[in-house]
Design a protein around this motif. Structure first.
Motif, PDB file in Angstrom:
ATOM      1  N   GLU A  29       0.836  -1.202   0.000  1.00 17.95           N
ATOM      2  CA  GLU A  29       0.000   0.000   0.000  1.00 17.95           C
ATOM      3  C   GLU A  29       0.875   1.258   0.000  1.00 17.95           C
ATOM      4  N   GLY A  30       1.966   1.219   0.759  1.00 22.49           N
ATOM      5  CA  GLY A  30       2.856   2.374   0.820  1.00 22.49           C
ATOM      6  C   GLY A  30       3.533   2.654  -0.512  1.00 22.49           C
ATOM      7  N   ILE A  31       4.012   1.601  -1.167  1.00 21.49           N
ATOM      8  CA  ILE A  31       4.658   1.765  -2.478  1.00 21.49           C
ATOM      9  C   ILE A  31       3.672   2.309  -3.505  1.00 21.49           C
ATOM     10  N   LEU A  32       2.455   1.770  -3.513  1.00 24.33           N
ATOM     11  CA  LEU A  32       1.453   2.226  -4.476  1.00 24.33           C
ATOM     12  C   LEU A  32       1.048   3.674  -4.214  1.00 24.33           C
ATOM     13  N   GLU A  33       1.013   4.064  -2.949  1.00 29.56           N
ATOM     14  CA  GLU A  33       0.691   5.458  -2.629  1.00 29.56           C
ATOM     15  C   GLU A  33       1.816   6.399  -3.062  1.00 29.56           C
ATOM     16  N   TRP A  34       3.048   6.049  -2.731  1.00 32.14           N
ATOM     17  CA  TRP A  34       4.196   6.865  -3.128  1.00 32.14           C
ATOM     18  C   TRP A  34       4.393   6.868  -4.639  1.00 32.14           C
ATOM     19  N   ASN A  35       3.942   5.814  -5.286  1.00 31.07           N
ATOM     20  CA  ASN A  35       4.135   5.687  -6.719  1.00 31.07           C
ATOM     21  C   ASN A  35       3.423   6.785  -7.512  1.00 31.07           C
ATOM     22  N   GLU A  36       2.478   7.446  -6.881  1.00 36.84           N
ATOM     23  CA  GLU A  36       1.787   8.557  -7.531  1.00 36.84           C
ATOM     24  C   GLU A  36       2.692   9.771  -7.676  1.00 36.84           C
ATOM     25  N   HIS A  37       3.773   9.789  -6.896  1.00 35.94           N
ATOM     26  CA  HIS A  37       4.689  10.938  -6.912  1.00 35.94           C
ATOM     27  C   HIS A  37       6.089  10.585  -7.412  1.00 35.94           C
ATOM     28  N   GLY A  78      15.305  -0.586  -7.005  1.00 38.13           N
ATOM     29  CA  GLY A  78      14.078   0.049  -7.494  1.00 38.13           C
ATOM     30  C   GLY A  78      13.118   0.341  -6.359  1.00 38.13           C
ATOM     31  N   GLY A  79      11.954  -0.284  -6.395  1.00 43.99           N
ATOM     32  CA  GLY A  79      10.974  -0.113  -5.329  1.00 43.99           C
ATOM     33  C   GLY A  79      11.175  -1.049  -4.159  1.00 43.99           C
TER      34      GLY A  79
END
Length: 243
Positions: A29-37, A78-79
């Motif tokens: 969830e954290g990666i997907l949220e940060w992935n927006e930026h 990477g992530g």
């Protein structure tokens, strides 16, 4: 929460508990949220994330080279893959995750701190420079990498971190035969020797989890020290791979 992941843990004879489940869920969830930026992953679907980041990362976890390693470095993380899924599964091992983009490293470390993933140290830098640092050069039992680079270049990035007697595991696509042949001289010059190749079927994951991932693992044993001239200056390994 992640039935497919639990199946893989069972196949690998690993314990899966509520804390690991929470860490996997909240890291995703954290990666997907940060992935927006910040560009961390092209995968946004959660089921695909579990398969292509978590299950794929765990491919090496059943190998004897990984099981006996105590210190592991993930080059070009990477992530956070494959490093984070492996670190959550094996809290007794120490992981160093390295990437050339500092934004990614800061996010990975922040998420690890928030989620209580205590066995990860995220490091910013280029492999060509960090591979010459005394505290990192030939100090790790194992190096893993899913970074996108040809095998010759990737070996120059990774083998300088591995101690003699250790191993470098590269995640490569299914059609890498010519690439491996072309990299034989580079691997030899860098103190390594390809010992074997494995895919999901050979470790029983695809058959039992339903995964159809195309990665295979290339195991490179470190048999002698790296010559002092390697790795070469930043940019050279990718522009002029060893032939």
């Amino acid at each position: 929460m992640i039935e497919e992941l639990q199946k893989v843990f069972e196949i690998l004879n690993l314990s899966y508990d509520e804390n690991k489940d929470r860490q996997y869920q909240e890291y995703m969830e954290g990666i997907l949220e940060w992935n927006e930026h910040v560009n961390l992953t092209a995968i946004k679907d959660r089921d695909e994330f579990i398969e292509k980041h978590y299950i794929d990362s765990l491919l090496c976890a059943g190998s004897p080279e990984f099981r006996r390693a105590k210190t592991i470095i993930d080059v070009g993380t990477g992530g956070g893959f494959p490093g984070i899924p492996l670190a959550v599964a094996f809290p007794e091992k120490q992981f160093t995750l390295m990437d050339s983009l500092n934004k990614r490293i800061r996010i990975i470390q922040k998420l690890c701190d928030e989620l209580g993933i205590e066995n990860v140290n995220a490091v910013h830098g280029r492999a060509e420079e960090l591979g010459r640092k005394k505290h990192l050069r030939e100090t790790f039992d194992l190096c893993v990498s899913r970074a996108v680079a040809n095998m010759s270049t990737l070996s120059e990035y990774c083998l300088p971190f591995v101690k003699v007697g250790g191993c470098f595991i590269a995640y490569k696509g299914p059609d890498c035969e010519e690439e491996l042949i072309a990299a034989e001289n580079a691997i030899d010059l860098l103190g390594g020797s390809i010992s074997r190749r494995e895919n999901f079927a050979s470790v029983g994951i695809s058959e039992n989890s339903g995964s159809e991932l195309g990665h295979q693992l290339i195991f490179v044993s470190k048999i002698k020290p790296v010559m002092s001239k390697f790795p070469r200056k930043p940019g050279t390994p990718s522009k002029e791979p060893i032939k």
